[in-house]
Write a protein that holds these residues in place. Structure first.
Motif, PDB file in Angstrom:
ATOM      1  N   GLY A  30      16.023  17.276  91.148  1.00 30.35           N
ATOM      2  CA  GLY A  30      17.766  16.148  92.389  1.00 30.35           C
ATOM      3  C   GLY A  30      18.459  16.096  91.487  1.00 30.35           C
ATOM      4  N   LYS A  31      19.545  15.216  92.104  1.00 28.85           N
ATOM      5  CA  LYS A  31      20.256  14.621  91.011  1.00 28.85           C
ATOM      6  C   LYS A  31      19.941  13.314  90.964  1.00 28.85           C
ATOM      7  CE  LYS A  31      23.456  16.068  95.956  1.00 28.85           C
ATOM      8  NZ  LYS A  31      23.737  15.766  97.045  1.00 28.85           N
ATOM      9  N   GLY A  32      20.849  12.920  89.727  1.00 27.61           N
ATOM     10  CA  GLY A  32      20.914  11.923  89.434  1.00 27.61           C
ATOM     11  C   GLY A  32      19.464  12.065  88.102  1.00 27.61           C
ATOM     12  N   LYS A  33      18.734  13.343  88.274  1.00 26.90           N
ATOM     13  CA  LYS A  33      18.172  13.760  86.440  1.00 26.90           C
ATOM     14  C   LYS A  33      18.227  13.907  85.605  1.00 26.90           C
ATOM     15  CE  LYS A  33      14.907  12.433  89.764  1.00 26.90           C
ATOM     16  NZ  LYS A  33      14.158  13.739  90.242  1.00 26.90           N
ATOM     17  N   LYS A  34      19.910  14.360  85.878  1.00 31.37           N
ATOM     18  CA  LYS A  34      20.723  14.595  84.343  1.00 31.37           C
ATOM     19  C   LYS A  34      20.753  14.025  83.124  1.00 31.37           C
ATOM     20  CE  LYS A  34      25.093  16.597  82.678  1.00 31.37           C
ATOM     21  NZ  LYS A  34      26.153  17.093  82.981  1.00 31.37           N
ATOM     22  N   PRO A  35      20.750  12.637  83.219  1.00 32.91           N
ATOM     23  CA  PRO A  35      20.702  11.753  82.066  1.00 32.91           C
ATOM     24  C   PRO A  35      19.513  11.699  81.278  1.00 32.91           C
ATOM     25  CG  PRO A  35      21.528  10.538  83.518  1.00 32.91           C
ATOM     26  CD  PRO A  35      21.658  11.846  84.383  1.00 32.91           C
ATOM     27  N   ALA A  36      18.253  11.416  82.456  1.00 27.44           N
ATOM     28  CA  ALA A  36      16.704  11.831  81.405  1.00 27.44           C
ATOM     29  C   ALA A  36      16.476  12.904  81.694  1.00 27.44           C
ATOM     30  CB  ALA A  36      16.108  11.250  83.251  1.00 27.44           C
ATOM     31  N   LEU A  37      16.971  13.970  81.706  1.00 28.47           N
ATOM     32  CA  LEU A  37      17.531  15.465  81.349  1.00 28.47           C
ATOM     33  C   LEU A  37      17.503  15.765  80.355  1.00 28.47           C
ATOM     34  CD1 LEU A  37      15.892  18.565  82.444  1.00 28.47           C
ATOM     35  CD2 LEU A  37      18.360  19.065  82.936  1.00 28.47           C
ATOM     36  N   THR A  82       2.032  22.764  78.718  1.00 29.76           N
ATOM     37  CA  THR A  82       2.868  22.053  80.149  1.00 29.76           C
ATOM     38  C   THR A  82       3.968  22.981  80.124  1.00 29.76           C
ATOM     39  OG1 THR A  82       2.701  19.805  79.417  1.00 29.76           O
ATOM     40  CG2 THR A  82       4.565  20.248  79.834  1.00 29.76           C
ATOM     41  N   HIS A  83       3.956  22.851  81.107  1.00 35.80           N
ATOM     42  CA  HIS A  83       5.258  24.084  81.875  1.00 35.80           C
ATOM     43  C   HIS A  83       6.417  23.082  82.631  1.00 35.80           C
ATOM     44  CE1 HIS A  83       3.284  28.272  81.733  1.00 35.80           C
ATOM     45  NE2 HIS A  83       2.261  27.084  81.342  1.00 35.80           N
ATOM     46  N   VAL A  84       7.395  23.194  81.868  1.00 35.55           N
ATOM     47  CA  VAL A  84       8.543  21.982  82.750  1.00 35.55           C
ATOM     48  C   VAL A  84       9.278  23.152  83.704  1.00 35.55           C
ATOM     49  CG1 VAL A  84      10.627  20.373  82.226  1.00 35.55           C
ATOM     50  CG2 VAL A  84       8.890  20.567  80.452  1.00 35.55           C
ATOM     51  N   ILE A  85       9.654  22.866  84.715  1.00 35.99           N
ATOM     52  CA  ILE A  85      10.088  23.654  85.690  1.00 35.99           C
ATOM     53  C   ILE A  85      11.449  23.114  86.218  1.00 35.99           C
ATOM     54  CG2 ILE A  85      10.459  25.856  87.516  1.00 35.99           C
ATOM     55  CD1 ILE A  85       7.473  25.556  87.272  1.00 35.99           C
ATOM     56  N   ILE A  86      12.610  23.536  85.812  1.00 37.01           N
ATOM     57  CA  ILE A  86      13.950  22.722  85.990  1.00 37.01           C
ATOM     58  C   ILE A  86      15.293  23.661  86.623  1.00 37.01           C
ATOM     59  CG2 ILE A  86      16.297  21.779  84.765  1.00 37.01           C
ATOM     60  CD1 ILE A  86      14.466  22.428  82.005  1.00 37.01           C
ATOM     61  N   ASP A  87      15.608  22.941  87.762  1.00 35.57           N
ATOM     62  CA  ASP A  87      16.170  23.373  88.979  1.00 35.57           C
ATOM     63  C   ASP A  87      17.970  23.083  88.078  1.00 35.57           C
ATOM     64  OD1 ASP A  87      16.990  21.073  89.241  1.00 35.57           O
ATOM     65  OD2 ASP A  87      16.186  21.748  91.465  1.00 35.57           O
ATOM     66  N   GLU A  88      19.124  24.048  89.006  1.00 30.39           N
ATOM     67  CA  GLU A  88      20.741  23.957  88.701  1.00 30.39           C
ATOM     68  C   GLU A  88      20.393  21.945  89.100  1.00 30.39           C
ATOM     69  OE1 GLU A  88      23.021  27.144  89.402  1.00 30.39           O
ATOM     70  OE2 GLU A  88      21.964  27.902  87.588  1.00 30.39           O
ATOM     71  N   GLU A  89      20.256  21.664  90.254  1.00 28.55           N
ATOM     72  CA  GLU A  89      20.553  20.590  90.102  1.00 28.55           C
ATOM     73  C   GLU A  89      20.054  19.450  89.814  1.00 28.55           C
ATOM     74  OE1 GLU A  89      20.587  17.710  94.608  1.00 28.55           O
ATOM     75  OE2 GLU A  89      18.532  19.521  94.232  1.00 28.55           O
ATOM     76  N   SER A  90      19.450  19.136  89.290  1.00 26.63           N
ATOM     77  CA  SER A  90      18.870  18.635  88.329  1.00 26.63           C
ATOM     78  C   SER A  90      20.207  18.262  87.087  1.00 26.63           C
ATOM     79  CB  SER A  90      17.389  18.470  87.755  1.00 26.63           C
ATOM     80  OG  SER A  90      16.834  19.883  86.948  1.00 26.63           O
ATOM     81  N   MET A  91      20.659  19.281  86.549  1.00 26.75           N
ATOM     82  CA  MET A  91      21.503  19.431  85.444  1.00 26.75           C
ATOM     83  C   MET A  91      23.129  19.357  85.440  1.00 26.75           C
ATOM     84  SD  MET A  91      19.730  23.008  83.820  1.00 26.75           S
ATOM     85  CE  MET A  91      20.016  24.530  85.096  1.00 26.75           C
ATOM     86  N   LYS A  92      23.338  19.017  86.981  1.00 33.26           N
ATOM     87  CA  LYS A  92      24.494  18.975  87.398  1.00 33.26           C
ATOM     88  C   LYS A  92      24.783  16.783  87.603  1.00 33.26           C
ATOM     89  CE  LYS A  92      25.039  22.187  90.891  1.00 33.26           C
ATOM     90  NZ  LYS A  92      25.222  23.010  92.215  1.00 33.26           N
TER      91      LYS A  92
END
Length: 237
Positions: A197-204, A227-237
């Motif tokens: 989701g959008k806006g997650k980049k700083p936390a990520l 723990t499995h942390v699954i990251i999609d590209e949108e969260s890195m934008k």
């Protein structure tokens, strides 16, 4: 910690489903902790598809709800209860004797937190805990703070959470929620976290430094052994 990078939401949801379905196949009566919101919706769709294709696959699985808002009207469709019922619980045919949930309309939130804590102690630990991540790094309704609560408790919602577009859709002021604590989450045998989701980049970005702080609750998961942390590209934008 297992980090998974996915191209998009669909790939992320599919990976989450593979992790969940393999666990259910090996342990049909496991306790599954369900989160509301958009992050795990794709996972739930795939679980419903599996149910339709393989009737009986989820007939023993037990479900417990992660958190709930305090103060919403009875007819509100914003409750976590409405969300998980419509996306998963009803569609999998989870009966009342296999479902544990915070009462969205309780008049005594503290008593309700105590009840869910008792339920966890009797029926737990959680086998699979599904989590999304807030834009400030919160998990469930465990907000950034100088210290985090261990067990089920009433949470004071942060300004960041209250100012999110999601909350604004409710139409009435909210200030509290009922939630499992970090100890409840950490007792889970497996944790699956969706970073999307959008806006997650700083936390990520803060999370990926591996620095652990109660000011970024998701960072605590570096201490969990499965723990499995699954990251999609949108969260890195």
């Amino acid at each position: 910690m297992n980090l998974h990078y996915c191209k998009n939401y669909e790939e992320m949801s599919q990976l989450g489903a593979e992790l969940v379905l393999s666990e259910v196949e090996n342990n049909p009566d496991l306790l599954f902790c369900v989160a509301s919101g958009n992050s795990p919706s794709g996972l739930y769709q795939r679980m419903v598809q599996k149910h339709q294709e393989s009737h009986g696959f989820f007939d023993w699985m037990r479900v417990i709800k992660l958190d709930e808002w305090v103060g919403l009207p009875v007819d509100s469709t914003f409750t976590s209860e409405y969300d998980v019922q419509e996306k998963l619980v009803k569609k999998l045919g989870i009966e009342a004797d296999r479902y544990i949930s915070f009462d969205a309309h309780t008049k005594d939130p503290q008593k309700e937190c105590d009840r869910i804590q008792d339920e966890l102690e009797q029926s737990g630990p959680i086998d699979i805990c599904i989590l999304g991540v807030g834009i400030n790094g919160h998990l469930a309704l465990n907000e950034p703070a100088d210290h985090l609560q261990t067990y089920c408790h009433i949470a004071e919602l942060s300004e960041t959470t209250l100012s999110s577009g999601m909350i604004e859709k409710v139409g009435i002021p909210l200030s509290q929620g009922m939630t499992m604590g970090m100890g409840n989450i950490f007792e889970s045998k497996k944790i699956i976290v969706f970073f999307t989701g959008k806006g997650k980049k700083p936390a990520l970005e803060k999370f990926l430094t591996k620095e652990i702080s109660s000011q970024l609750p998701v960072s605590m998961l570096w201490l969990h052994p499965n723990t499995h942390v699954i990251i999609d590209e949108e969260s890195m934008k």
